[in-house]
Design a protein around this motif. Structure first.
Motif, PDB file in Angstrom:
ATOM      1  N   LEU A  24       0.845  -1.203   0.000  1.00  0.00           N
ATOM      2  CA  LEU A  24       0.000   0.000   0.000  1.00  0.00           C
ATOM      3  C   LEU A  24       0.874   1.244   0.000  1.00  0.00           C
ATOM      4  N   TRP A  25       1.903   1.240   0.834  1.00  0.00           N
ATOM      5  CA  TRP A  25       2.830   2.368   0.910  1.00  0.00           C
ATOM      6  C   TRP A  25       3.655   2.490  -0.373  1.00  0.00           C
ATOM      7  N   ALA A  26       4.147   1.382  -0.878  1.00  0.00           N
ATOM      8  CA  ALA A  26       5.083   1.411  -2.009  1.00  0.00           C
ATOM      9  C   ALA A  26       4.413   1.718  -3.340  1.00  0.00           C
ATOM     10  N   ILE A  27       3.234   1.139  -3.594  1.00  0.00           N
ATOM     11  CA  ILE A  27       2.611   1.286  -4.921  1.00  0.00           C
ATOM     12  C   ILE A  27       1.148   1.705  -4.873  1.00  0.00           C
ATOM     13  N   ARG A  28       0.640   1.998  -3.683  1.00  0.00           N
ATOM     14  CA  ARG A  28      -0.766   2.384  -3.521  1.00  0.00           C
ATOM     15  C   ARG A  28      -1.721   1.298  -4.007  1.00  0.00           C
ATOM     16  N   ASP A  29      -1.317   0.063  -3.821  1.00  0.00           N
ATOM     17  CA  ASP A  29      -2.167  -1.064  -4.202  1.00  0.00           C
ATOM     18  C   ASP A  29      -1.776  -2.258  -3.342  1.00  0.00           C
ATOM     19  N   ASN A  30      -2.712  -3.174  -3.176  1.00  0.00           N
ATOM     20  CA  ASN A  30      -2.461  -4.411  -2.450  1.00  0.00           C
ATOM     21  C   ASN A  30      -3.611  -5.368  -2.729  1.00  0.00           C
ATOM     22  N   LEU A  31      -3.583  -6.513  -2.115  1.00  0.00           N
ATOM     23  CA  LEU A  31      -4.631  -7.513  -2.342  1.00  0.00           C
ATOM     24  C   LEU A  31      -6.004  -6.985  -1.950  1.00  0.00           C
ATOM     25  N   THR A  32      -6.086  -6.332  -0.808  1.00  0.00           N
ATOM     26  CA  THR A  32      -7.368  -5.811  -0.336  1.00  0.00           C
ATOM     27  C   THR A  32      -7.960  -4.817  -1.332  1.00  0.00           C
ATOM     28  N   LEU A  33      -7.156  -3.843  -1.773  1.00  0.00           N
ATOM     29  CA  LEU A  33      -7.655  -2.853  -2.735  1.00  0.00           C
ATOM     30  C   LEU A  33      -7.951  -3.489  -4.085  1.00  0.00           C
ATOM     31  N   ASN A  34      -7.161  -4.477  -4.465  1.00  0.00           N
ATOM     32  CA  ASN A  34      -7.398  -5.161  -5.725  1.00  0.00           C
ATOM     33  C   ASN A  34      -8.776  -5.818  -5.720  1.00  0.00           C
ATOM     34  N   ILE A  35      -9.098  -6.504  -4.641  1.00  0.00           N
ATOM     35  CA  ILE A  35     -10.418  -7.150  -4.533  1.00  0.00           C
ATOM     36  C   ILE A  35     -11.521  -6.100  -4.503  1.00  0.00           C
ATOM     37  N   LEU A  36     -11.340  -5.069  -3.672  1.00  0.00           N
ATOM     38  CA  LEU A  36     -12.338  -4.005  -3.582  1.00  0.00           C
ATOM     39  C   LEU A  36     -12.621  -3.406  -4.956  1.00  0.00           C
ATOM     40  N   MET A  37     -11.574  -3.067  -5.675  1.00  0.00           N
ATOM     41  CA  MET A  37     -11.753  -2.389  -6.949  1.00  0.00           C
ATOM     42  C   MET A  37     -12.326  -3.300  -8.034  1.00  0.00           C
ATOM     43  N   LEU A  38     -12.100  -4.600  -7.947  1.00  0.00           N
ATOM     44  CA  LEU A  38     -12.713  -5.519  -8.903  1.00  0.00           C
ATOM     45  C   LEU A  38     -14.186  -5.743  -8.599  1.00  0.00           C
ATOM     46  N   ALA A  73     -16.304  -3.897  -6.114  1.00  0.00           N
ATOM     47  CA  ALA A  73     -17.120  -2.702  -5.860  1.00  0.00           C
ATOM     48  C   ALA A  73     -16.232  -1.465  -5.969  1.00  0.00           C
ATOM     49  N   PRO A  74     -15.915  -1.047  -7.194  1.00  0.00           N
ATOM     50  CA  PRO A  74     -14.968   0.048  -7.391  1.00  0.00           C
ATOM     51  C   PRO A  74     -15.386   1.337  -6.679  1.00  0.00           C
ATOM     52  N   VAL A  75     -14.397   2.008  -6.147  1.00  0.00           N
ATOM     53  CA  VAL A  75     -14.590   3.288  -5.474  1.00  0.00           C
ATOM     54  C   VAL A  75     -13.759   4.315  -6.239  1.00  0.00           C
ATOM     55  N   GLU A  76     -14.428   5.289  -6.826  1.00  0.00           N
ATOM     56  CA  GLU A  76     -13.738   6.277  -7.658  1.00  0.00           C
ATOM     57  C   GLU A  76     -12.648   7.015  -6.888  1.00  0.00           C
ATOM     58  N   ALA A  77     -12.911   7.324  -5.615  1.00  0.00           N
ATOM     59  CA  ALA A  77     -11.914   8.033  -4.799  1.00  0.00           C
ATOM     60  C   ALA A  77     -10.652   7.192  -4.634  1.00  0.00           C
ATOM     61  N   VAL A  78     -10.807   5.873  -4.498  1.00  0.00           N
ATOM     62  CA  VAL A  78      -9.641   4.990  -4.383  1.00  0.00           C
ATOM     63  C   VAL A  78      -8.867   4.978  -5.702  1.00  0.00           C
ATOM     64  N   LYS A  79      -9.586   4.876  -6.809  1.00  0.00           N
ATOM     65  CA  LYS A  79      -8.932   4.890  -8.123  1.00  0.00           C
ATOM     66  C   LYS A  79      -8.163   6.195  -8.328  1.00  0.00           C
ATOM     67  N   ASP A  80      -8.768   7.314  -7.944  1.00  0.00           N
ATOM     68  CA  ASP A  80      -8.092   8.612  -8.080  1.00  0.00           C
ATOM     69  C   ASP A  80      -6.840   8.657  -7.206  1.00  0.00           C
ATOM     70  N   TRP A  81      -6.959   8.181  -5.970  1.00  0.00           N
ATOM     71  CA  TRP A  81      -5.820   8.169  -5.057  1.00  0.00           C
ATOM     72  C   TRP A  81      -4.696   7.291  -5.589  1.00  0.00           C
ATOM     73  N   GLN A  82      -5.071   6.106  -6.106  1.00  0.00           N
ATOM     74  CA  GLN A  82      -4.061   5.200  -6.643  1.00  0.00           C
ATOM     75  C   GLN A  82      -3.329   5.793  -7.825  1.00  0.00           C
ATOM     76  N   GLY A  83      -4.023   6.572  -8.627  1.00  0.00           N
ATOM     77  CA  GLY A  83      -3.415   7.170  -9.804  1.00  0.00           C
ATOM     78  C   GLY A  83      -2.560   8.392  -9.494  1.00  0.00           C
ATOM     79  N   GLY A  84      -2.583   8.848  -8.242  1.00  0.00           N
ATOM     80  CA  GLY A  84      -1.861  10.065  -7.847  1.00  0.00           C
ATOM     81  C   GLY A  84      -0.376   9.880  -7.733  1.00  0.00           C
TER      82      GLY A  84
END
Length: 171
Positions: A144-158, A160-171
């Motif tokens: 999460l710290w290194a790449i703003r992604d992990n297993l938990t976020l991967n499952i969440l985004m597949l 029930a995507p959250v636009e705020a998470v996608k925006d944060w990850q792309g930052g």
């Protein structure tokens, strides 16, 4: 593992990175070599898959021999790798996750992912459950710290995507 590698080959997945190189580690997420090499940031997630599969096997099949439980885990991981490299999941990753240019995994990466799952499964079979749990949390927080992604976020985004998470990850 040979069966799911053969299925991936039949699906048209490239055996190695289309770039023509084989590397032990590739650490740039937004690149054409992500999910193409032997290991990458998502290898940590596959180790956690092994932790989870071991825990579930001991809970759901407490008397099953370790080898039988591991074989079942390999089958599940292989099925996921095949599904993950299907057009429906590749397109879903592109639509709702930070993997904007994701084109699927190389066969080398998929087989390596299963190898990391096996490593996690076997490690969990030898560690106290609290140590396994702590290591999973550490891996999740580290990625999460290194790449703003992990297993938990991967499952969440597949799922029930959250636009705020996608925006944060792309930052």
């Amino acid at each position: 593992m040979l069966l799911f590698a053969a299925i991936l080959f039949a699906m048209g997945r490239p055996p190695i990175c289309p770039c023509g190189t084989v590397s032990l580690w590739h650490g740039t997420v937004q690149s054409n070599q992500n999910s193409q090499q032997i290991s990458d940031w998502y290898s940590f997630s596959h180790v956690i898959h092994g932790f989870i599969f071991y825990g579930l096997s001991r809970w759901l099949m407490p008397r099953a021999p370790l080898g039988a439980a591991l074989a079942l885990a390999i089958g599940i991981e292989g099925a996921w790798e095949v599904l993950e490299n299907s057009p429906v999941i590749i397109d879903r990753y592109r639509e709702v996750t930070m993997a904007y240019g994701y084109s699927g995994d190389s066969i080398l990466n998929s087989v390596s992912d299963a190898g990391f799952m096996i490593l996690g499964f076997l490690a969990a079979s030898r560690m106290p459950w609290r140590a396994t749990f702590a290591m999973a949390i550490a891996f999740e927080l580290f990625t999460l710290w290194a790449i703003r992604d992990n297993l938990t976020l991967n499952i969440l985004m597949l799922v029930a995507p959250v636009e705020a998470v996608k925006d944060w990850q792309g930052g």
